[in-house]
Every structure is written in structure tokens, then in C-alpha cells.
Design an enzyme around this catalytic site. Structure first.
Site, PDB file in Angstrom:
ATOM      1  N   HIS A 119      57.000 -44.872  15.733  1.00 14.79           N
ATOM      2  CA  HIS A 119      56.724 -45.946  14.781  1.00 14.79           C
ATOM      3  C   HIS A 119      55.879 -47.079  15.378  1.00 14.79           C
ATOM      4  O   HIS A 119      56.048 -47.472  16.518  1.00 14.79           O
ATOM      5  CB  HIS A 119      58.041 -46.518  14.238  1.00 14.79           C
ATOM      6  N   ASP A 120      54.939 -47.547  14.573  1.00 18.21           N
ATOM      7  CA  ASP A 120      54.114 -48.718  14.868  1.00 18.21           C
ATOM      8  C   ASP A 120      53.114 -48.507  15.999  1.00 18.21           C
ATOM      9  O   ASP A 120      52.506 -49.471  16.470  1.00 18.21           O
ATOM     10  CB  ASP A 120      54.986 -49.947  15.181  1.00 18.21           C
ATOM     11  N   GLY A 137      57.938 -46.258  20.469  1.00 18.96           N
ATOM     12  CA  GLY A 137      57.478 -47.180  19.439  1.00 18.96           C
ATOM     13  C   GLY A 137      56.608 -48.301  19.976  1.00 18.96           C
ATOM     14  O   GLY A 137      56.715 -48.699  21.145  1.00 18.96           O
TER      15      GLY A 137
END
Length: 256
Positions: A119-120, A137
Site C-alpha cells: 500500500h501507498d 508500505g
């Protein structure tokens, strides 16, 4: 062409000349650009936008929810650019509300089997990730980086442009541009000379980068002193400026 066994939600936006293989599943919030080829048994969920001319091989999972306990169903996104090759069993997750809200992969990347992009993460253009490279992440990878097989990158780290890592490298801090890195934990091993030659860097530019590397890693200077000297060199040697810019935004400290 969409295979008869593929499950494509009617709300999904599918471009022209898109191929979707057998038993693939495409969710309602997915957008796929022209001429992209999706192999068999691919699952694409979430607010996921995929550009044009991509090739995505079988058994990939794209746009699934983050592996983050804080995630509570927020409408975060995954964005993939154009002309990427994504090989078998890759997993790219949505972003989180705690950061940018989007996981982003740029254009012209070559991503081999079993790569995980959490994520991200923000991945630039023309990168190569060898088999089983994994980004935790909130990782940023700049253009032209090459991650060797089984490279693992800790959350919030940044990998500079034109970096190359060896197999099984473990990265816990930021890696400045142009470097070769290897080891557990990663250490610097000079400038990625061969890669830079292939990308058209001149002999003078390579010499300037070698001197910059020595200033940063071999001079015995404190980091702030080295950064000051690099800033001076960048006034007449523009290829050194990415070193200076990188050090200004580095938050985890650089590998030593």
C-alpha cells in the site's frame, strides 16, 4: 476479446482491443486502457486504473485491500500506467487513508514473478523488479531502478533513480541515486557505472558521479559537510544535483 469464462462486472470500464483471459475476475470499479492484455486467472478489484498497452500474466492479484490493520474500507486506489509487463503471481495493493491514498506504478516497468508492491508505494518509470522483490508500505522507487531477486525494502524507504541492488538485498534505509547496493543489511558498492553507460551518461558525467560518491562515502566527512560539498559540485555538474535533492528529502537516513 473477453474469454467466455471471465467474470467482468458490467460497471467496469474496458478500453478498446483489451484481451481478458479465462477465469479472470474484473471488479466494478476497475478501468483498463486500450490494448492491454490480461492473462487467465487474474483478479483485479478495488478502485484500480490500468493504462494502455500493458501485459499482465496469469494469477496476479491487483487492487486488493492493503495488508494493513488500520484499513477500514476507505475508497483508496491503485494506479498502473502504460506499457508495463507484470509477470505471474504479482500482488499490488490499494493505498491507505493514512498516506497518499493511492499505490502508483508508472510506465514501461518490467516486473517479474511474485513481486509484491504494498500500500501507498510510488514506483516510477522504466524500473525492473526481479523475481520476489518486495516493497513494504509507503516505499518510493525512482525511475530506472533495478531491484535484484528477493530484494526486500522496509516501509517508508526511498530508492533513488538508477539504483541497482544485488540478489537478497535487505534495505532498511534510503539508497541514494546511481548506487549499487548489496547485503543484509544493504551497503553501498560504488556507482552503477554499466547501467549509466547503457543509458547514455557521458564519461565526464560518470567521473563527476564517482567523485560525488567518494565525497559522500569515502571522504570521512559528516553527512552535512558532504552535502555542502555536493551542493557546490552541482553548480557546475548538473548530474550531481539528484544526489543533493535526494539527501534533502531523505527521512530514514541513507545506507552506509
Amino acid at each position: 476479446m473477453i474469454h467466455a469464462t471471465a467474470l467482468v462486472d458490467p460497471a467496469a470500464r474496458i478500453g478498446n482491443n483489451v484481451r481478458i483471459g479465462a477465469y479472470s475476475i474484473i471488479g466494478p470499479q476497475v478501468e483498463i486502457g486500450d490494448n492491454t492484455e490480461i492473462g487467465p486467472h487474474v483478479v483485479i478489484h478495488g478502485h484500480t486504473r490500468i493504462g494502455r498497452d500493458n501485459r499482465i500474466f496469469q494469477f496476479c492479484s491487483l487492487g486488493e485491500v492493503p495488508q494493513d490493520k488500520k484499513y477500514a474500507g476507505e475508497p483508496t486506489r491503485l494506479e498502473i500506467g502504460d506499457r508495463n509487463t507484470i509477470r505471474e503471481f504479482c500482488t499490488f495493493n490499494l493505498g491507505t487513508a493514512q498516506d497518499k491514498g493511492v499505490t502508483r506504478i508508472g510506465d514501461d516497468n518490467w516486473i517479474m514473478a511474485y513481486v509484491h508492491i504494498a500500500h501507498d508505494c510510488q514506483v516510477g518509470n522504466k524500473c525492473i523488479f526481479a523475481n520476489n522483490a518486495s516493497l513494504a508500505g509507503h516505499v518510493t522507487v525512482d525511475d530506472w531502478a533495478i531491484l535484484g531477486g528477493f530484494t526486500g525494502v522496509h516501509q517508508f524507504c526511498r530508492i533513488g533513480a538508477h539504483v541497482m541492488t544485488a540478489v537478497s538485498t535487505v534495505i532498511l534505509q534510503d539508497v541514494p541515486p546511481y548506487l549499487m547496493a548489496a547485503g543484509n543489511t544493504a551497503q553501498p558498492y560504488g556507482i552503477n557505472v554499466e547501467g549509466l553507460k547503457r543509458r547514455g551518461f557521458s564519461a565526464d558525467a560518470l567521473l563527476a558521479l564517482k567523485r560525488a560518491y567518494r565525497t559522500l562515502y569515502k571522504s570521512g566527512l559528516l553527512l552535512e559537510e558532504a552535502r555542502s560539498k555536493l551542493s557546490e559540485a552541482a553548480q557546475t555538474q548538473p548530474e550531481v544535483k539528484p544526489f543533493v535533492d535526494f539527501l534533502e528529502v531523505s527521512k530514514r537516513g541513507i545506507i552506509r
